[in-house]
Design a protein around this motif. Structure first.
Motif, PDB file in Angstrom:
ATOM      1  N   VAL A 193      -3.661  -3.962   1.830  1.00 42.96           N
ATOM      2  CA  VAL A 193      -2.678  -4.751   1.048  1.00 42.96           C
ATOM      3  C   VAL A 193      -1.432  -3.911   0.514  1.00 42.96           C
ATOM      4  CG1 VAL A 193      -2.648  -6.253  -1.022  1.00 42.96           C
ATOM      5  CG2 VAL A 193      -4.701  -6.303   0.313  1.00 42.96           C
ATOM      6  N   GLN A 194      -0.331  -4.311   0.894  1.00 41.43           N
ATOM      7  CA  GLN A 194       0.656  -3.546   0.669  1.00 41.43           C
ATOM      8  C   GLN A 194       1.203  -3.629  -1.025  1.00 41.43           C
ATOM      9  OE1 GLN A 194       4.624  -4.683   2.407  1.00 41.43           O
ATOM     10  NE2 GLN A 194       4.133  -6.885   1.985  1.00 41.43           N
ATOM     11  N   GLU A 195       0.813  -4.355  -1.663  1.00 43.51           N
ATOM     12  CA  GLU A 195       0.831  -4.473  -2.959  1.00 43.51           C
ATOM     13  C   GLU A 195       0.058  -3.410  -3.978  1.00 43.51           C
ATOM     14  OE1 GLU A 195       0.381  -6.982  -1.221  1.00 43.51           O
ATOM     15  OE2 GLU A 195       1.818  -8.883  -1.773  1.00 43.51           O
ATOM     16  N   LEU A 196      -0.901  -2.753  -3.043  1.00 43.55           N
ATOM     17  CA  LEU A 196      -1.642  -1.724  -3.965  1.00 43.55           C
ATOM     18  C   LEU A 196      -0.977  -0.546  -3.331  1.00 43.55           C
ATOM     19  CD1 LEU A 196      -5.244  -3.208  -3.262  1.00 43.55           C
ATOM     20  CD2 LEU A 196      -3.728  -3.457  -5.097  1.00 43.55           C
ATOM     21  N   CYS A 197      -0.422   0.035  -4.440  1.00 40.25           N
ATOM     22  CA  CYS A 197       0.328   1.405  -4.214  1.00 40.25           C
ATOM     23  C   CYS A 197      -0.146   2.722  -4.837  1.00 40.25           C
ATOM     24  CB  CYS A 197       1.642   1.458  -4.862  1.00 40.25           C
ATOM     25  SG  CYS A 197       2.391  -0.361  -4.345  1.00 40.25           S
ATOM     26  N   THR A 198       0.214   3.832  -4.323  1.00 41.45           N
ATOM     27  CA  THR A 198       0.018   5.018  -5.441  1.00 41.45           C
ATOM     28  C   THR A 198       1.188   5.227  -5.995  1.00 41.45           C
ATOM     29  OG1 THR A 198      -0.044   6.365  -3.365  1.00 41.45           O
ATOM     30  CG2 THR A 198      -2.474   5.659  -4.064  1.00 41.45           C
ATOM     31  N   VAL A 199       1.965   5.747  -5.181  1.00 38.72           N
ATOM     32  CA  VAL A 199       3.464   6.075  -5.727  1.00 38.72           C
ATOM     33  C   VAL A 199       4.254   4.995  -5.614  1.00 38.72           C
ATOM     34  CG1 VAL A 199       5.186   8.001  -5.463  1.00 38.72           C
ATOM     35  CG2 VAL A 199       3.097   8.581  -4.940  1.00 38.72           C
ATOM     36  N   ALA A 200       4.925   4.559  -6.660  1.00 40.16           N
ATOM     37  CA  ALA A 200       5.757   3.433  -6.561  1.00 40.16           C
ATOM     38  C   ALA A 200       7.146   4.023  -6.270  1.00 40.16           C
ATOM     39  CB  ALA A 200       5.742   2.582  -7.850  1.00 40.16           C
ATOM     40  N   ASP A 201       8.073   3.846  -5.078  1.00 39.71           N
ATOM     41  CA  ASP A 201       9.075   4.579  -5.096  1.00 39.71           C
ATOM     42  C   ASP A 201       9.876   3.606  -4.023  1.00 39.71           C
ATOM     43  OD1 ASP A 201       8.539   5.168  -2.574  1.00 39.71           O
ATOM     44  OD2 ASP A 201       8.240   7.322  -3.044  1.00 39.71           O
ATOM     45  N   SER A 202      11.335   3.714  -3.723  1.00 37.12           N
ATOM     46  CA  SER A 202      11.831   3.114  -3.045  1.00 37.12           C
ATOM     47  C   SER A 202      11.458   2.650  -1.394  1.00 37.12           C
ATOM     48  CB  SER A 202      13.677   3.462  -2.864  1.00 37.12           C
ATOM     49  OG  SER A 202      13.386   4.836  -2.751  1.00 37.12           O
ATOM     50  N   SER A 203      10.672   3.575  -1.125  1.00 35.55           N
ATOM     51  CA  SER A 203       9.898   3.779   0.064  1.00 35.55           C
ATOM     52  C   SER A 203       9.038   2.600   0.197  1.00 35.55           C
ATOM     53  CB  SER A 203       9.367   4.949   0.554  1.00 35.55           C
ATOM     54  OG  SER A 203       8.130   5.290  -0.188  1.00 35.55           O
ATOM     55  N   ASN A 204       8.408   2.386  -0.825  1.00 33.86           N
ATOM     56  CA  ASN A 204       7.446   1.185  -0.582  1.00 33.86           C
ATOM     57  C   ASN A 204       7.924  -0.011  -1.581  1.00 33.86           C
ATOM     58  OD1 ASN A 204       6.621   1.730  -3.096  1.00 33.86           O
ATOM     59  ND2 ASN A 204       4.679   2.836  -2.508  1.00 33.86           N
ATOM     60  N   ASN A 205       9.003  -0.165  -1.680  1.00 33.04           N
ATOM     61  CA  ASN A 205       9.508  -1.425  -2.433  1.00 33.04           C
ATOM     62  C   ASN A 205       8.931  -1.681  -3.884  1.00 33.04           C
ATOM     63  OD1 ASN A 205      10.467  -3.884  -3.168  1.00 33.04           O
ATOM     64  ND2 ASN A 205       9.795  -4.879  -1.616  1.00 33.04           N
ATOM     65  N   GLU A 206       9.000  -0.718  -4.689  1.00 35.79           N
ATOM     66  CA  GLU A 206       8.384  -0.502  -6.005  1.00 35.79           C
ATOM     67  C   GLU A 206       8.039  -1.920  -6.563  1.00 35.79           C
ATOM     68  OE1 GLU A 206      10.416   1.697  -9.015  1.00 35.79           O
ATOM     69  OE2 GLU A 206      11.895   2.223  -7.172  1.00 35.79           O
TER      70      GLU A 206
END
Ligand code: NAG
Length: 457
Positions: A193-206
């Protein structure tokens, strides 16, 4: 079958009704006082959640962290009125409306959701039951949060009751849980699930992130003075020439007090002879002699003891920062936690190769208890785990300690960590591994402790 369902769901933009009260949030919490306070701090952001449980409160035994043994309990208590169990690490922050939104995409069936990790190649820390291609198998990065639908929880509860867990050892829980759920294809695979993130930055569309994770070690206010840490290195004659020079070239200079324990006198190191015969494996006798020596007048009195192998690589400055979080007046036993026999009681232990950290209090309590090796070559780390478990002193886990080499862990997993230790020289150049992964200025750029967040603890 499960994959097909997923495509249909996404294709049709399926939307199910879901009330936030149908989600049980479970924090993968720990008993140690620093961690308990951490939870109080974070719990402010959980105030509006109906059901939040702390995993360390759910069982008397220390084995709750291995999660699978708790499935029957989850099923019994929440099966009738909840649709999801959502797991969070202590330092995962969560946007609840976004989580509800994500989970509404999934109708009532067996679902296992998370941020996917996979291995580059076979690694010693994982079993591969289902296929020969370790790359293809996905397992969740716990730091991003992960979820089980109640339908799946009910099946797992039955399975846990009906058949004992295959392996006695819990080594890398996230991988083992994924294998257990997948059950050679009889159960669902992890759905990334792409909305589950560790680091939020521009690379994964925070903006889309429903979860993020805070790096741990840079956050406690005051690092422990290096004069408060004593290092004991276990070695033996055959490794004096190749392993000890690596310690000397890398982390030895950052330590104030260090001793090398060997079966053979070598004044160039120099070594200390503990009068315990060397054993091919186990080292329990040796480790207990180190503990006895640590509390004797033979060495300077320090608040912390760290016992490592001669092929452990460790960042002393980062360890100083991490230990700043803990109270040395409490019995603390810290490092990378493994488990033995957790499905049926069992105990947790700190795996020795990644480094075992003891507060002086912990060593004193242990020695006073009279708990000892059942043989000189018993596995020292496991015996220590048994002893502390009998004393009711919890093992405190930090994922920054590593029993294996950087290449043994998923790249994505390491990318949001500021690691403290790695172990083993096999097939690597340990000096360059040290410089790449453990030198103080070698933080990956995207990993930042959220400064300030924990200053009031
Ligand atoms: C579901 O039931 C449990 C008791 O089994 C209760 O503690 C919990 O609050 C209930 N959840 C909701 C949302 O009512």
């Amino acid at each position: 079958m499960f994959l097909l369902n997923f495509i249909l769901v996404v294709g049709m933009n399926y939307f199910v009704f879901l009330d936030v009260r149908e989600i049980v949030f479970i924090i993968q919490s720990q008993r140690n006082s620093f961690h308990a306070k951490l939870y109080e701090f974070y719990s402010l952001s959980f105030q509006n959640l109906p059901v939040v449980l702390l995993i360390h409160d759910l069982t008397e035994s220390e084995g709750g962290w291995s999660i699978l043994p708790l499935m029957p309990q989850f099923s019994e208590n929440y099966g009738h009125n909840s649709s999801w169990i959502f797991f969070l690490e202590e330092e995962t922050s969560v946007n609840v409306p976004k989580i509800v939104h994500i989970l509404r995409r999934f109708p009532k069936e067996q679902w296992f959701l998370g941020k996917a990790l996979h291995d580059e190649e076979a690694t010693i820390i994982h079993h591969y039951a289902f296929s020969d291609d370790p790359k293809a198998f996905m397992y969740p990065d716990f730091a991003a949060g992960w979820a089980l639908s109640m339908t799946l929880v009910k099946r797992l509860a039955k399975k846990v009751k009906d058949e004992p867990l295959k392996s006695d050892f819990t080594i890398d829980l996230k991988h083992e849980i994924a294998l257990y759920i997948f059950e050679d294809g009889n159960g669902p695979a992890l759905i990334p699930v792409q909305e589950l993130c560790t680091v939020a930055d521009s690379s994964n569309n925070e903006e889309i992130c429903a979860t993020t994770h805070t790096a741990f070690s840079s956050s406690c206010v005051k690092p422990v003075d290096k004069n408060d840490i004593f290092f004991g290195v276990k070695t033996c004659r055959k490794f004096h020439k190749d392993r000890i020079p690596v310690v000397k070239k890398t982390w030895e200079k950052d330590s104030a007090f260090i001793e090398y324990y060997s079966d053979y006198a070598d004044s160039s190191i120099p070594t200390v002879n503990l009068g315990v015969p060397n054993t091919e494996r186990g080292h329990c006798g040796k480790t207990f002699s180190i503990l006895e020596r640590y509390v004797s007048n033979a060495v300077p009195e320090t608040k912390w003891l760290v016992i490592v192998d001669d092929d452990t690589l460790i960042s002393v400055p980062r360890l100083q920062k991490l230990l700043g979080c803990y109270n040395p007046n409490e019995p603390v036993f810290l490092g990378e936690r493994y488990g033995y026999g957790l499905g049926t009681g069992g105990y947790s232990y700190i795996t020795g190769g990644g480094g075992m950290v003891f507060s002086r209090q912990a060593v004193l309590k242990l020695l006073e208890s009279g708990c000892r090796c059942y043989s000189n070559d018993a596995p020292d780390d496991m015996v220590l785990g048994m002893c502390f478990s009998a004393l009711g002193i919890p093992v405190t886990h930090s994922s920054l300690f590593h029993q294996a080499r950087p290449e043994d862990y998923s790249k994505d997993y390491l990318s949001h960590q500021i690691p403290i230790s790695f172990h083993k020289h096999w097939n690597i150049d340990p000096v360059s591994v040290y410089h790449k992964w453990l030198k103080e200025d070698s933080y990956p750029e995207n990993v930042q402790g959220h400064k300030g967040i924990r200053e009031d603890l």
